[in-house]
Design a protein around this motif. Structure first.
Motif, short mmCIF file in Angstrom:
data_model
loop_
_atom_site.label_atom_id
_atom_site.label_comp_id
_atom_site.label_asym_id
_atom_site.label_seq_id
_atom_site.Cartn_x
_atom_site.Cartn_y
_atom_site.Cartn_z
N PRO A 84 -0.01 30.67 -11.46
CA PRO A 84 0.83 29.63 -12.12
C PRO A 84 1.97 29.22 -10.98
O PRO A 84 2.59 28.31 -11.09
N LEU A 85 2.16 30.13 -9.81
CA LEU A 85 3.28 29.86 -8.85
C LEU A 85 2.60 29.14 -7.75
O LEU A 85 3.34 28.26 -7.24
N VAL A 86 1.50 29.17 -7.31
CA VAL A 86 1.09 28.54 -6.15
C VAL A 86 0.62 27.15 -6.48
O VAL A 86 0.52 26.13 -5.51
N SER A 87 0.63 26.69 -7.74
CA SER A 87 0.34 25.40 -8.13
C SER A 87 1.73 24.52 -8.09
O SER A 87 1.61 23.34 -8.81
N ALA A 88 2.85 25.04 -7.89
CA ALA A 88 4.16 24.37 -8.08
C ALA A 88 3.97 23.16 -7.26
O ALA A 88 3.61 23.11 -6.16
N SER A 89 4.66 22.18 -7.99
CA SER A 89 4.48 20.76 -7.36
C SER A 89 5.40 20.54 -6.01
O SER A 89 5.16 19.94 -5.20
N ALA A 418 14.74 33.38 -10.69
CA ALA A 418 13.20 33.95 -10.78
C ALA A 418 12.73 34.50 -9.69
O ALA A 418 11.40 35.04 -9.59
N ALA A 419 13.39 34.57 -8.50
CA ALA A 419 13.17 35.09 -7.23
C ALA A 419 13.94 36.37 -6.88
O ALA A 419 13.78 36.97 -5.95
N LYS A 420 14.67 36.81 -7.70
CA LYS A 420 15.93 37.92 -7.28
C LYS A 420 15.12 39.09 -7.27
O LYS A 420 15.72 40.17 -6.45
N ALA A 471 10.25 27.79 -4.45
CA ALA A 471 8.98 27.93 -4.86
C ALA A 471 8.30 29.09 -4.00
O ALA A 471 7.55 30.14 -4.63
N LEU A 472 8.49 29.06 -2.62
CA LEU A 472 8.01 30.25 -1.87
C LEU A 472 8.39 31.60 -2.44
O LEU A 472 7.58 32.59 -2.26
N ASP A 473 9.72 31.55 -2.39
CA ASP A 473 10.38 32.94 -2.64
C ASP A 473 9.80 33.40 -3.94
O ASP A 473 9.87 34.52 -4.22
N ARG A 474 9.76 32.53 -4.90
CA ARG A 474 9.19 33.05 -6.36
C ARG A 474 7.83 33.66 -6.20
O ARG A 474 7.44 34.59 -6.69
N ILE A 475 6.81 33.44 -5.23
CA ILE A 475 5.72 33.87 -4.97
C ILE A 475 5.66 35.15 -4.41
O ILE A 475 5.13 36.32 -5.12
N ALA A 476 6.54 35.70 -3.69
CA ALA A 476 6.70 36.86 -2.96
C ALA A 476 7.53 37.64 -4.00
O ALA A 476 7.10 38.89 -4.20
N ALA A 477 8.69 37.19 -4.70
CA ALA A 477 9.05 37.88 -5.75
C ALA A 477 8.27 38.55 -6.94
O ALA A 477 8.51 39.25 -7.40
N ALA A 478 7.21 37.47 -7.25
CA ALA A 478 6.33 38.07 -8.31
C ALA A 478 5.64 39.26 -7.83
O ALA A 478 5.23 40.09 -8.94
N LEU A 479 5.33 39.25 -6.50
CA LEU A 479 4.61 40.33 -6.06
C LEU A 479 5.40 41.68 -6.23
O LEU A 479 5.21 42.82 -6.45
N ALA A 480 6.59 41.45 -5.86
CA ALA A 480 7.74 42.54 -5.95
C ALA A 480 7.89 43.03 -7.24
O ALA A 480 8.15 44.26 -7.50
#
Length: 485
Positions: A84-89, A418-420, A471-480
């Motif tokens: 859902p995150l890598v498809s961010a506009s 969403a990235a904290k 958007a990039l921060d949210r991708i790495a944060a989702a892995l964390a």
């Protein structure tokens, strides 16, 4: 917008690389690296000189510790978290991603992972790894003075040290200094007064600006004419640049002719009129040359060791240092020290390291060029190689990586709600050009597993810088935030 334009940590601009090189770096020890100081770091930083070039502060624990026995995420779990995150506009319609498990080497996520993508400043990870492999972490770059063809003539020979300072007020702490070199020259000449300075910057060949650089790079303060002799990264006013940098600006006015600018500063230190400075070549050195003979060495100063130069390049996203280090790869391989020679040499070393070089293209070493191409999978394989202990010198690239919400180009990021989760858990190199956004590094999952990741997009909206970064921060944060199982 040039790579590395985010503001640095205001109060720890130069302390952090040294501190973070000796902290518990995410627990890479879990995968075989002696993280506190991988390999003989004290010797590397010293460059074999017998003593530390700068005092190392006591380490401060700022990163979460990974667990080698933590459960490994599944590919399905990672896909559920990231799709859902890598498809961010905000990231545009070409988002290439690779996620791997550092311990097992397993690929957990891939989308365009093998596609060459404009990497922007993430290029510096490959520049750092290839120069460490080609030159070694303890290598130092010399700046020499030799006797000219006539009495009193001094030739200043550039060896490619971009951090060389005029005096103790230089931009880069601990850098080699021209005032030290001038004192050596005066001693070597004895009663002969210097009368002329010849500047030999012939070590570098080809254009001084890379193909693919935006038109405003030379004038915008993020790049400079790349010459084999310069002081303070070609900054015209290093003391002002330090103040501006501490206030959050990476840009600085650069001189148009860095080699002649350095030569004139050296002439003043020798008491030589600045109009008696010219470009030229050092005389051929005979086998029995003495300090007084034509071509005989009058003095030499050495740069910080390579491991420290790589720290500076990565933590501060220093484009001029990056171009100098890329040329060191070429010189180590006996190739021309040009943009072309450096690019071909870095690609060759990357291949020798076993990295996937299909689609790899280097037009420069900094990432300012839009002609560069790197795949996300090459970056994650590089991260795994640097972390598996087989090449301990490569592990030193982790020492300069910015920490989310803490240092370098990530100091002001990972603040979005969403990235904290990524704050203090992500350590990564960023890259930014207009329409190009990239990030690559390591992240510890909620279960304590260490992952390598790379996200590159080069068709993002030109006016969406902040949205793309979030958007990039949210991708790495989702892995964390997830165990991803």
């Amino acid at each position: 917008m040039p790579a590395g334009s985010t503001s640095p940590n205001r109060s720890r601009r130069w302390l952090l690389p040294a501190v973070l090189a000796s902290v518990v770096v995410l627990a890479l020890a879990a995968v075989g690296v002696a993280v506190a100081q991988p390999g003989p770091v004290a010797q590397w930083r010293d460059g074999g000189a017998g003593e530390q070039s700068a005092a190392e502060p006591a380490p401060a624990a700022v990163l979460a510790t990974a667990d080698a026995n933590a459960p490994e995420p599944t590919a399905g779990g990672v896909r559920a978290a990231l799709d859902p995150l890598v498809s961010a506009s905000a990231l545009g319609d070409r988002v290439n991603v690779s996620v791997t498990d550092v311990v097992s080497g397993a690929t957990l996520y891939g989308q365009g992972a093998d596609d060459g993508t404009v990497p922007a400043s993430v290029t510096k990870l490959v520049t750092g790894a290839t120069v460490l492999a080609a030159r070694g972490p303890g290598h130092r770059i010399p700046t020499r003075a030799v006797a000219g063809a006539t009495p009193g003539e001094v030739v200043l020979v550039g060896g490619g040290d971009p951090t060389l300072a005029v005096d103790r007020n230089g931009f880069y702490p601990g850098a080699a200094r021209l005032d030290d070199l001038a004192e050596q020259v005066k001693t070597a000449l004895g009663g002969t007064a210097p009368t002329r300075v010849v500047v030999d910057s012939s070590l570098y060949t080809g254009p001084v600006h890379a193909p693919g650089w935006d038109d405003d790079i030379p004038s915008g303060g993020y790049g400079a004419a790349i010459t084999a002799l310069m002081t303070d990264g070609a900054r015209s006013d290093p003391e002002k640049a330090k103040r501006d940098h501490d206030d959050g600006s990476h840009a600085a006015e650069r001189v148009e002719e860095p080699d002649l600018h350095a030569g004139r500063a050296f002439a003043q230190l020798l008491g030589v009129p600045t109009d008696a400075v010219e470009l030229g070549a050092a005389p051929e050195v005979g086998p029995d040359a003495t300090p007084g003979a034509s071509g005989g060495e009058l003095g030499v100063v050495q740069s910080l060791p390579m491991v420290r130069l790589v720290d500076i390049m990565i933590s501060d996203s220093d484009n001029v240092v990056a171009e100098a280090l890329a040329r060191q790869v070429a010189l180590a391989r006996g190739q021309p020290a040009s943009f072309t020679g450096a690019g071909e040499s870095m690609e060759a070393v990357a291949g020798e390291l076993g990295l996937p070089v299909d689609g790899l293209t280097f037009a420069d070493g900094s990432g300012l060029s839009r002609a560069n191409r790197i795949s996300p999978s090459l970056l994650t394989e590089l991260i795994a190689l640097a972390g598996d202990g087989s090449r301990p010198e490569l592990a030193t690239i982790f020492g300069g990586l910015p920490v989310a919400a803490w240092s370098g180009t990530l100091v002001d990021r990972y603040t979005d709600a969403a990235a904290k989760a990524g704050a203090g858990m992500v350590r990564a190199k960023t890259g930014t050009l207009t329409g190009v956004h990239a990030i690559a590094g390591v992240v510890t999952t909620a279960d304590g597993r260490l992952l390598g990741f790379a996200v590159l997009t080069d068709k993002a909206p030109a006016d969406g810088l902040e949205k793309a970064r979030v958007a990039l921060d949210r991708i790495a944060a989702a892995l964390a935030a997830c165990g991803c199982r």
